[in-house]
Design an enzyme around this catalytic site. Sequence first.
Site, PDB file in Angstrom:
ATOM      1  N   THR A  42     -21.814   5.382 -24.875  1.00  0.00           N
ATOM      2  CA  THR A  42     -22.577   6.709 -24.321  1.00  0.00           C
ATOM      3  C   THR A  42     -23.823   5.687 -24.367  1.00  0.00           C
ATOM      4  O   THR A  42     -24.698   4.579 -24.376  1.00  0.00           O
ATOM      5  CB  THR A  42     -23.751   6.984 -25.425  1.00  0.00           C
ATOM      6  OG1 THR A  42     -24.907   8.469 -25.212  1.00  0.00           O
ATOM      7  CG2 THR A  42     -24.053   6.758 -26.838  1.00  0.00           C
ATOM      8  N   GLY A  43     -24.787   6.170 -22.627  1.00  0.00           N
ATOM      9  CA  GLY A  43     -25.894   5.550 -22.284  1.00  0.00           C
ATOM     10  C   GLY A  43     -27.102   5.932 -22.580  1.00  0.00           C
ATOM     11  O   GLY A  43     -28.262   5.473 -21.964  1.00  0.00           O
ATOM     12  N   ASN A  44     -27.031   6.933 -23.681  1.00  0.00           N
ATOM     13  CA  ASN A  44     -28.205   7.949 -24.462  1.00  0.00           C
ATOM     14  C   ASN A  44     -28.572   7.384 -25.438  1.00  0.00           C
ATOM     15  O   ASN A  44     -27.337   7.303 -27.065  1.00  0.00           O
ATOM     16  CB  ASN A  44     -27.854   9.391 -24.487  1.00  0.00           C
ATOM     17  CG  ASN A  44     -29.010  10.162 -25.213  1.00  0.00           C
ATOM     18  OD1 ASN A  44     -29.498   9.958 -26.201  1.00  0.00           O
ATOM     19  ND2 ASN A  44     -28.364  11.891 -24.736  1.00  0.00           N
TER      20      ASN A  44
ATOM     21  N   ASP B 262     -19.239  14.312 -27.018  1.00  0.00           N
ATOM     22  CA  ASP B 262     -19.038  14.908 -26.050  1.00  0.00           C
ATOM     23  C   ASP B 262     -19.491  16.229 -25.846  1.00  0.00           C
ATOM     24  O   ASP B 262     -19.024  16.869 -26.882  1.00  0.00           O
ATOM     25  CB  ASP B 262     -17.810  15.506 -24.951  1.00  0.00           C
ATOM     26  CG  ASP B 262     -18.062  16.084 -23.532  1.00  0.00           C
ATOM     27  OD1 ASP B 262     -18.982  15.037 -22.843  1.00  0.00           O
ATOM     28  OD2 ASP B 262     -17.274  16.757 -23.141  1.00  0.00           O
TER      29      ASP B 262
ATOM     30  N   GLY C  40     -31.066   7.715 -27.678  1.00  0.00           N
ATOM     31  CA  GLY C  40     -30.835   8.778 -28.404  1.00  0.00           C
ATOM     32  C   GLY C  40     -29.776   9.689 -29.824  1.00  0.00           C
ATOM     33  O   GLY C  40     -29.659   9.269 -30.336  1.00  0.00           O
ATOM     34  N   LYS C  41     -28.475   9.473 -28.619  1.00  0.00           N
ATOM     35  CA  LYS C  41     -27.403   9.486 -29.552  1.00  0.00           C
ATOM     36  C   LYS C  41     -27.555   9.147 -30.766  1.00  0.00           C
ATOM     37  O   LYS C  41     -27.003   8.813 -32.041  1.00  0.00           O
ATOM     38  CB  LYS C  41     -26.232  10.044 -28.694  1.00  0.00           C
ATOM     39  CG  LYS C  41     -26.130  11.043 -27.678  1.00  0.00           C
ATOM     40  CD  LYS C  41     -25.082  11.371 -27.327  1.00  0.00           C
ATOM     41  CE  LYS C  41     -24.668  12.225 -26.005  1.00  0.00           C
ATOM     42  NZ  LYS C  41     -23.850  12.867 -25.565  1.00  0.00           N
TER      43      LYS C  41
ATOM     44  N   HIS D 151     -25.768  20.758 -33.711  1.00  0.00           N
ATOM     45  CA  HIS D 151     -24.144  20.044 -33.948  1.00  0.00           C
ATOM     46  C   HIS D 151     -23.736  19.372 -33.685  1.00  0.00           C
ATOM     47  O   HIS D 151     -23.079  18.046 -34.288  1.00  0.00           O
ATOM     48  CB  HIS D 151     -23.710  21.090 -32.485  1.00  0.00           C
ATOM     49  CG  HIS D 151     -25.199  20.820 -30.603  1.00  0.00           C
ATOM     50  ND1 HIS D 151     -26.222  20.056 -31.182  1.00  0.00           N
ATOM     51  CD2 HIS D 151     -24.366  20.005 -29.735  1.00  0.00           C
ATOM     52  CE1 HIS D 151     -26.810  19.691 -29.719  1.00  0.00           C
ATOM     53  NE2 HIS D 151     -25.700  19.227 -29.485  1.00  0.00           N
ATOM     54  N   ARG D 152     -24.749  17.994 -32.456  1.00  0.00           N
ATOM     55  CA  ARG D 152     -24.417  16.806 -32.834  1.00  0.00           C
ATOM     56  C   ARG D 152     -23.855  16.376 -34.683  1.00  0.00           C
ATOM     57  O   ARG D 152     -23.211  15.513 -34.607  1.00  0.00           O
ATOM     58  CB  ARG D 152     -24.838  16.060 -32.302  1.00  0.00           C
ATOM     59  CG  ARG D 152     -24.218  14.063 -31.933  1.00  0.00           C
ATOM     60  CD  ARG D 152     -25.113  13.782 -30.842  1.00  0.00           C
ATOM     61  NE  ARG D 152     -26.611  14.521 -29.670  1.00  0.00           N
ATOM     62  CZ  ARG D 152     -26.177  15.151 -29.061  1.00  0.00           C
ATOM     63  NH1 ARG D 152     -25.454  15.531 -28.139  1.00  0.00           N
ATOM     64  NH2 ARG D 152     -27.325  15.659 -28.613  1.00  0.00           N
TER      65      ARG D 152
ATOM     66  N   GLU E 140     -13.368  10.910 -17.533  1.00  0.00           N
ATOM     67  CA  GLU E 140     -13.518  11.953 -18.064  1.00  0.00           C
ATOM     68  C   GLU E 140     -12.612  13.688 -17.851  1.00  0.00           C
ATOM     69  O   GLU E 140     -12.931  13.427 -16.435  1.00  0.00           O
ATOM     70  CB  GLU E 140     -15.310  12.442 -17.858  1.00  0.00           C
ATOM     71  CG  GLU E 140     -16.529  12.448 -18.474  1.00  0.00           C
ATOM     72  CD  GLU E 140     -17.472  12.995 -18.795  1.00  0.00           C
ATOM     73  OE1 GLU E 140     -17.409  14.136 -18.556  1.00  0.00           O
ATOM     74  OE2 GLU E 140     -18.489  12.818 -19.711  1.00  0.00           O
TER      75      GLU E 140
HETATM   76  P1  IMP Z   1     -23.740  14.898 -22.436  1.00  0.00           P
HETATM   77  O1  IMP Z   1     -22.510  15.011 -23.783  1.00  0.00           O
HETATM   78  O2  IMP Z   1     -24.352  14.214 -23.405  1.00  0.00           O
HETATM   79  O3  IMP Z   1     -23.148  14.484 -21.574  1.00  0.00           O
HETATM   80  O4  IMP Z   1     -24.809  16.388 -22.374  1.00  0.00           O
HETATM   81  C1  IMP Z   1     -24.009  16.947 -21.257  1.00  0.00           C
HETATM   82  C2  IMP Z   1     -24.523  18.160 -21.232  1.00  0.00           C
HETATM   83  O5  IMP Z   1     -24.897  19.044 -22.630  1.00  0.00           O
HETATM   84  C3  IMP Z   1     -26.116  17.815 -20.979  1.00  0.00           C
HETATM   85  O6  IMP Z   1     -26.470  19.085 -19.565  1.00  0.00           O
HETATM   86  C4  IMP Z   1     -27.050  18.277 -22.423  1.00  0.00           C
HETATM   87  O7  IMP Z   1     -27.969  17.995 -21.407  1.00  0.00           O
HETATM   88  C5  IMP Z   1     -26.398  19.134 -22.892  1.00  0.00           C
HETATM   89  N1  IMP Z   1     -26.948  18.926 -24.096  1.00  0.00           N
HETATM   90  C6  IMP Z   1     -26.098  18.217 -24.415  1.00  0.00           C
HETATM   91  N2  IMP Z   1     -27.007  18.059 -26.351  1.00  0.00           N
HETATM   92  C7  IMP Z   1     -28.195  18.617 -26.036  1.00  0.00           C
HETATM   93  C8  IMP Z   1     -28.889  18.851 -26.680  1.00  0.00           C
HETATM   94  O8  IMP Z   1     -29.139  18.646 -27.814  1.00  0.00           O
HETATM   95  N3  IMP Z   1     -30.106  20.035 -26.609  1.00  0.00           N
HETATM   96  C9  IMP Z   1     -29.836  20.242 -25.195  1.00  0.00           C
HETATM   97  N4  IMP Z   1     -28.511  20.257 -24.182  1.00  0.00           N
HETATM   98  C10 IMP Z   1     -27.851  18.892 -24.362  1.00  0.00           C
END
Ligand code: IMP
Length: 203
Positions: free
Chosen positions: A6-8, A63, A10-11, A187-188, A32
Amino acid sequence: MLRFVTGNEGKVEEAREYLPMAVEQTDYDYVEVQSDDLAPIAARGARESFRELGGTEPVAVEDSGLFVDALGGFPGPYSAYAEYTLGIERVYRLVEPEDDHRASFRSVVAYAADADSLDEDVTDDDPDWHDGVTVEDGVAVATFEGTVRGEIVTPRGDGGFGYDPIFEHEGRTMAERSTAEKNAISHRGRALAKLADWLAAQE
Ligand code: IMP
């Protein structure tokens, strides 16, 4: 050690709170696939990442997205695209005032590892442990889904990111909660907790 693709950051920090092993952030731009469902996207991403990153260390890919009931689940897997093209307020306004405002945040964590490193019992298709395992060419990929239910509301709060200001759960939006409070119900977090239970069962 687990590579979290991930690039995030926080995750990755959230993953460290749940998982028993060291978790390392890895940037890898996997393909993807297009699907209305998060699981195949995460599973294919984890399989490709595991192979391309050397095929030894386990790999996790996550995801997630916002699924609005009245919009047939939109934006769902297209949440990131809808966020940067429409913006979250426009997504909110797609729901008419008289519509049902219920929605879910969903997350799927896919874990890829050498199939020989896994206990056979936990690769069995037992839904108590995971939401599906596929084994191909000696690589096992297991998926874990977490969901939180809530309602779509006009934006409130300054915290969090993405759709947090328009998603209300038990009276407050996700953007009105501290990171710790949000992670406790996220959810995560729910998907990661399932992965942690599954990993623990192998020891
Ligand atoms: P990704 O899976 O990180 O690419 O997120 C997909 C989309 O869902 C993006 O638009 C994120 O901003 C949104 N998203 C994912 N997790 C959250 C969350 O915990 N809160 C708000 N938006 C989320």
